[in-house]
Write a protein that holds these residues in place. Structure first.
Motif, PDB file in Angstrom:
ATOM      1  N   ASP A 111       0.927  -1.125   0.078  1.00 25.13           N
ATOM      2  CA  ASP A 111      -0.024  -0.025   0.078  1.00 25.13           C
ATOM      3  C   ASP A 111       0.510   1.320   0.007  1.00 25.13           C
ATOM      4  O   ASP A 111       1.673   1.386  -0.884  1.00 25.13           O
ATOM      5  CB  ASP A 111      -1.089  -0.001   1.149  1.00 25.13           C
ATOM      6  CG  ASP A 111      -2.313  -0.543   0.708  1.00 25.13           C
ATOM      7  OD1 ASP A 111      -2.204  -0.931  -0.235  1.00 25.13           O
ATOM      8  OD2 ASP A 111      -3.186  -0.432   1.547  1.00 25.13           O
ATOM      9  N   ARG A 112       0.714   2.093   0.686  1.00 24.12           N
ATOM     10  CA  ARG A 112       1.346   3.246   1.056  1.00 24.12           C
ATOM     11  C   ARG A 112       2.739   3.248   1.645  1.00 24.12           C
ATOM     12  O   ARG A 112       3.580   4.348   1.804  1.00 24.12           O
ATOM     13  CB  ARG A 112       0.627   4.503   1.649  1.00 24.12           C
ATOM     14  CG  ARG A 112      -0.783   4.772   0.828  1.00 24.12           C
ATOM     15  CD  ARG A 112      -1.218   5.998   1.212  1.00 24.12           C
ATOM     16  NE  ARG A 112      -1.402   6.256   2.613  1.00 24.12           N
ATOM     17  CZ  ARG A 112      -2.522   6.247   3.241  1.00 24.12           C
ATOM     18  NH1 ARG A 112      -3.670   6.402   2.448  1.00 24.12           N
ATOM     19  NH2 ARG A 112      -2.727   6.468   4.453  1.00 24.12           N
ATOM     20  N   ARG A 123       3.376   1.609   5.084  1.00 21.30           N
ATOM     21  CA  ARG A 123       3.462   1.383   6.397  1.00 21.30           C
ATOM     22  C   ARG A 123       4.183   0.132   6.851  1.00 21.30           C
ATOM     23  O   ARG A 123       4.924   0.019   7.765  1.00 21.30           O
ATOM     24  CB  ARG A 123       2.090   1.572   7.346  1.00 21.30           C
ATOM     25  CG  ARG A 123       1.292   2.781   6.796  1.00 21.30           C
ATOM     26  CD  ARG A 123       1.472   3.821   8.079  1.00 21.30           C
ATOM     27  NE  ARG A 123       0.995   3.406   9.301  1.00 21.30           N
ATOM     28  CZ  ARG A 123      -0.214   3.490   9.696  1.00 21.30           C
ATOM     29  NH1 ARG A 123      -1.365   3.849   8.808  1.00 21.30           N
ATOM     30  NH2 ARG A 123      -0.769   2.795  10.960  1.00 21.30           N
ATOM     31  N   ASN A 124       3.930  -0.770   5.885  1.00 20.83           N
ATOM     32  CA  ASN A 124       4.579  -2.062   5.911  1.00 20.83           C
ATOM     33  C   ASN A 124       5.508  -2.396   4.664  1.00 20.83           C
ATOM     34  O   ASN A 124       4.896  -2.037   3.527  1.00 20.83           O
ATOM     35  CB  ASN A 124       3.820  -3.277   5.924  1.00 20.83           C
ATOM     36  CG  ASN A 124       2.898  -3.161   7.325  1.00 20.83           C
ATOM     37  OD1 ASN A 124       1.865  -4.057   7.672  1.00 20.83           O
ATOM     38  ND2 ASN A 124       3.252  -2.359   8.188  1.00 20.83           N
ATOM     39  N   ASP A 133       7.501  -3.563   9.919  1.00 22.81           N
ATOM     40  CA  ASP A 133       6.701  -2.339  10.281  1.00 22.81           C
ATOM     41  C   ASP A 133       7.604  -1.267  10.376  1.00 22.81           C
ATOM     42  O   ASP A 133       8.592  -0.948  11.153  1.00 22.81           O
ATOM     43  CB  ASP A 133       6.184  -2.736  11.949  1.00 22.81           C
ATOM     44  CG  ASP A 133       5.737  -1.522  12.425  1.00 22.81           C
ATOM     45  OD1 ASP A 133       5.433  -0.190  11.785  1.00 22.81           O
ATOM     46  OD2 ASP A 133       5.234  -1.525  13.705  1.00 22.81           O
ATOM     47  N   CYS A 134       7.480  -0.097   9.562  1.00 23.64           N
ATOM     48  CA  CYS A 134       8.524   0.856   9.137  1.00 23.64           C
ATOM     49  C   CYS A 134       8.511   1.710  10.286  1.00 23.64           C
ATOM     50  O   CYS A 134       9.632   2.476  10.710  1.00 23.64           O
ATOM     51  CB  CYS A 134       8.156   1.566   7.888  1.00 23.64           C
ATOM     52  SG  CYS A 134       8.246   0.561   6.416  1.00 23.64           S
ATOM     53  N   GLY A 135       7.198   1.981  10.901  1.00 26.72           N
ATOM     54  CA  GLY A 135       7.058   2.971  12.005  1.00 26.72           C
ATOM     55  C   GLY A 135       7.957   2.531  13.239  1.00 26.72           C
ATOM     56  O   GLY A 135       8.518   3.370  13.909  1.00 26.72           O
ATOM     57  N   ARG A 136       8.051   1.235  13.342  1.00 24.23           N
ATOM     58  CA  ARG A 136       8.634   0.639  14.615  1.00 24.23           C
ATOM     59  C   ARG A 136       9.750  -0.039  14.353  1.00 24.23           C
ATOM     60  O   ARG A 136      10.662  -0.560  15.383  1.00 24.23           O
ATOM     61  CB  ARG A 136       7.726  -0.205  15.530  1.00 24.23           C
ATOM     62  CG  ARG A 136       6.690   0.766  15.865  1.00 24.23           C
ATOM     63  CD  ARG A 136       5.954  -0.260  17.126  1.00 24.23           C
ATOM     64  NE  ARG A 136       4.703   0.439  17.931  1.00 24.23           N
ATOM     65  CZ  ARG A 136       3.746  -0.174  18.460  1.00 24.23           C
ATOM     66  NH1 ARG A 136       3.861  -1.341  18.413  1.00 24.23           N
ATOM     67  NH2 ARG A 136       2.724   0.719  18.821  1.00 24.23           N
ATOM     68  N   ARG A 172      -0.668  -3.925  13.954  1.00 25.31           N
ATOM     69  CA  ARG A 172       0.641  -3.019  13.018  1.00 25.31           C
ATOM     70  C   ARG A 172       0.902  -3.332  11.427  1.00 25.31           C
ATOM     71  O   ARG A 172       1.582  -2.740  10.826  1.00 25.31           O
ATOM     72  CB  ARG A 172       1.956  -3.213  13.801  1.00 25.31           C
ATOM     73  CG  ARG A 172       2.186  -2.772  15.098  1.00 25.31           C
ATOM     74  CD  ARG A 172       1.913  -1.440  15.271  1.00 25.31           C
ATOM     75  NE  ARG A 172       3.325  -0.520  14.623  1.00 25.31           N
ATOM     76  CZ  ARG A 172       3.151   0.744  14.640  1.00 25.31           C
ATOM     77  NH1 ARG A 172       2.326   1.604  15.200  1.00 25.31           N
ATOM     78  NH2 ARG A 172       4.209   1.458  13.951  1.00 25.31           N
ATOM     79  N   GLU A 173      -0.001  -4.321  11.079  1.00 30.98           N
ATOM     80  CA  GLU A 173      -0.191  -4.744   9.909  1.00 30.98           C
ATOM     81  C   GLU A 173      -1.023  -3.915   9.415  1.00 30.98           C
ATOM     82  O   GLU A 173      -2.350  -3.805   9.565  1.00 30.98           O
ATOM     83  CB  GLU A 173      -0.617  -6.273   9.527  1.00 30.98           C
ATOM     84  CG  GLU A 173       0.497  -7.197   9.698  1.00 30.98           C
ATOM     85  CD  GLU A 173       0.280  -8.661   9.171  1.00 30.98           C
ATOM     86  OE1 GLU A 173      -0.780  -8.672   8.383  1.00 30.98           O
ATOM     87  OE2 GLU A 173       0.653  -9.536   9.844  1.00 30.98           O
ATOM     88  N   VAL A 174      -0.571  -3.185   8.194  1.00 32.09           N
ATOM     89  CA  VAL A 174      -1.583  -2.175   7.607  1.00 32.09           C
ATOM     90  C   VAL A 174      -1.318  -2.395   5.962  1.00 32.09           C
ATOM     91  O   VAL A 174      -0.570  -2.534   5.249  1.00 32.09           O
ATOM     92  CB  VAL A 174      -1.128  -0.769   7.976  1.00 32.09           C
ATOM     93  CG1 VAL A 174      -2.117   0.268   7.108  1.00 32.09           C
ATOM     94  CG2 VAL A 174      -0.841  -0.450   9.331  1.00 32.09           C
TER      95      VAL A 174
END
Length: 392
Positions: A186-187, A189-190, A204-207, A245-247
């Protein structure tokens, strides 16, 4: 795919001068090859050469950067396109991967000269150098925003970079072998990575954490692709509740091109098998064409088109030469493929001819990227070439 036509790699330069010549050939499978030549009879007022072909070949149309040729005996025709510009200053050695940002303004590429660079897509001017991987960078791509880059290296590290200031903002560790390909979910996030260690992982890119091992197949994963699944396809359901956290993983398929001649498809969220297809040789690359159609390329030159709804037998197998298929990219209503013998071609459903991107002379074309009507390729000869499809 009928008999491929081939042309001298620098035909556009060769035919620019009076009486200049370039060779041509046609290679029908299982029959003797046909050889011929093109000759420039002079240059028109518009700067376009007058070109004639030797017996057995016909010049249908010519412009400064393209020439459309037929071989009536084999009823095949190809349009050959010369590069609009060539960037020779970005890298000093073989360019192994490249991508173009979503806005078309920037390029990113990696090379066996040990560097990864961001450059201006219009003129190849260097903007940033991304330093931090140990050993070679195998793959690099922009996130959909065009402001961030994802890269994977022989150092088993996956890194996220700011295209604006070249800082490395995230490093993912967990793979035990070099990372060979990545996909963005998607955008972004993963992200997904495929490695020589035989695993595909979700991150998980954020964490900057690993959300799981999606597949562990005991064989190098050379290529990965993520695609939205047609709703007729049963992706199975996850054995345990997916992490919050899976988006964007639901209703997506993950495709793995494996070294052990297998092409594996699974539900990205469910991790459940969709199909396993055995090919003629190691799979190098794969891509989705739609919610149920996909392409995968092998080391011995086969391009398999499969339908996920009935994957037992291929829809078609395209074989143009025995050279390894190195990259595949969905393009308009068809695809672009590049091979280890320097060939790079576009197949479009509504056209009865193949478009060949020329310039590489027997040097592998490793990767292709597009932005609107522009196509960029990177090659072992150290060059990034840009083609202008309006020239068609």
């Amino acid at each position: 795919m009928a008999a491929p036509l081939r042309i001298q790699s620098d035909w556009a330069q060769a035919l620019r001068k009076d009486e200049g010549e370039a060779w041509l050939s046609c290679h029908p499978p299982g029959k003797p090859s046909l050889y011929g030549s093109l000759t420039c009879q002079g240059i028109g007022l518009d700067g376009i050469p007058e070109v004639t072909a030797s017996e057995g070949f016909i010049v249908n149309e010519i412009s400064k950067k393209s020439i459309h040729i037929s071989c009536p005996k084999e009823s095949v025709s190809s349009k050959f396109l010369a590069p609009y510009t060539t960037f020779s200053r970005i890298h000093t050695k073989s360019v192994t991967c490249l991508d173009i940002s979503s806005g078309g303004g920037l390029g990113v590429s990696s090379s066996t000269d040990g560097t990864m660079k961001i450059w201006q897509a219009s003129n190849g001017e260097l903007r940033r150098v991304l330093e931090g991987h140990v050993f070679d960078v195998n793959c690099c791509r922009f996130f959909p925003s065009g402001l961030v880059v994802l890269s994977g290296g022989m150092d088993a590290q996956l890194k996220i970079w700011s295209a604006e200031d070249a800082s490395c903002v995230v490093t993912f560790k967990g793979h035990k072998g070099g990372i060979l390909d990545t996909a963005i979910v998607d955008r972004g996030r993963n992200v997904v990575s495929g490695s020589r260690d035989g695993t595909a992982r979700l991150w998980d890119c954020g964490r900057s954490a690993c959300l799981g091992v999606l597949a562990d197949c005991g064989s190098s994963i050379n290529g990965v692709a993520v695609g939205a699944a047609d709703n007729s396809i049963n992706l199975g359901s996850p054995e345990q509740m997916p992490s919050e956290r899976e988006v964007g993983t639901e209703a997506k398929m993950l495709l793995l091109a494996r070294e052990d001649k297998k092409l594996q498809c699974l539900g990205l969220q469910s991790r459940q098998p969709v199909f396993l297809f055995i090919g003629s040789d190691a799979f190098n690359c794969c891509t989705f064409l739609s919610g149920f159609l996909l392409l995968a390329g092998t080391q011995d030159g086969n391009i398999y088109q499969l339908d996920v709804r009935s994957p037992g037998a291929p829809v078609q197998v395209i074989h143009r030469s025995g050279a390894p298929v190195l990259s595949l990219l969905s393009f308009r209503d068809g695809f672009i493929a590049s091979q280890g013998d320097g060939s790079c071609f576009i197949v479009q459903q509504d056209l009865d001819y193949v478009t060949e991107l020329t310039g590489a002379d027997c040097d592998p074309v490793y990767k292709v990227a597009t932005w609107e009507k522009q196509i960029y390729t990177c090659c072992r000869d150290g060059l990034v070439r840009r083609y202008q499809l309006s020239d068609l």
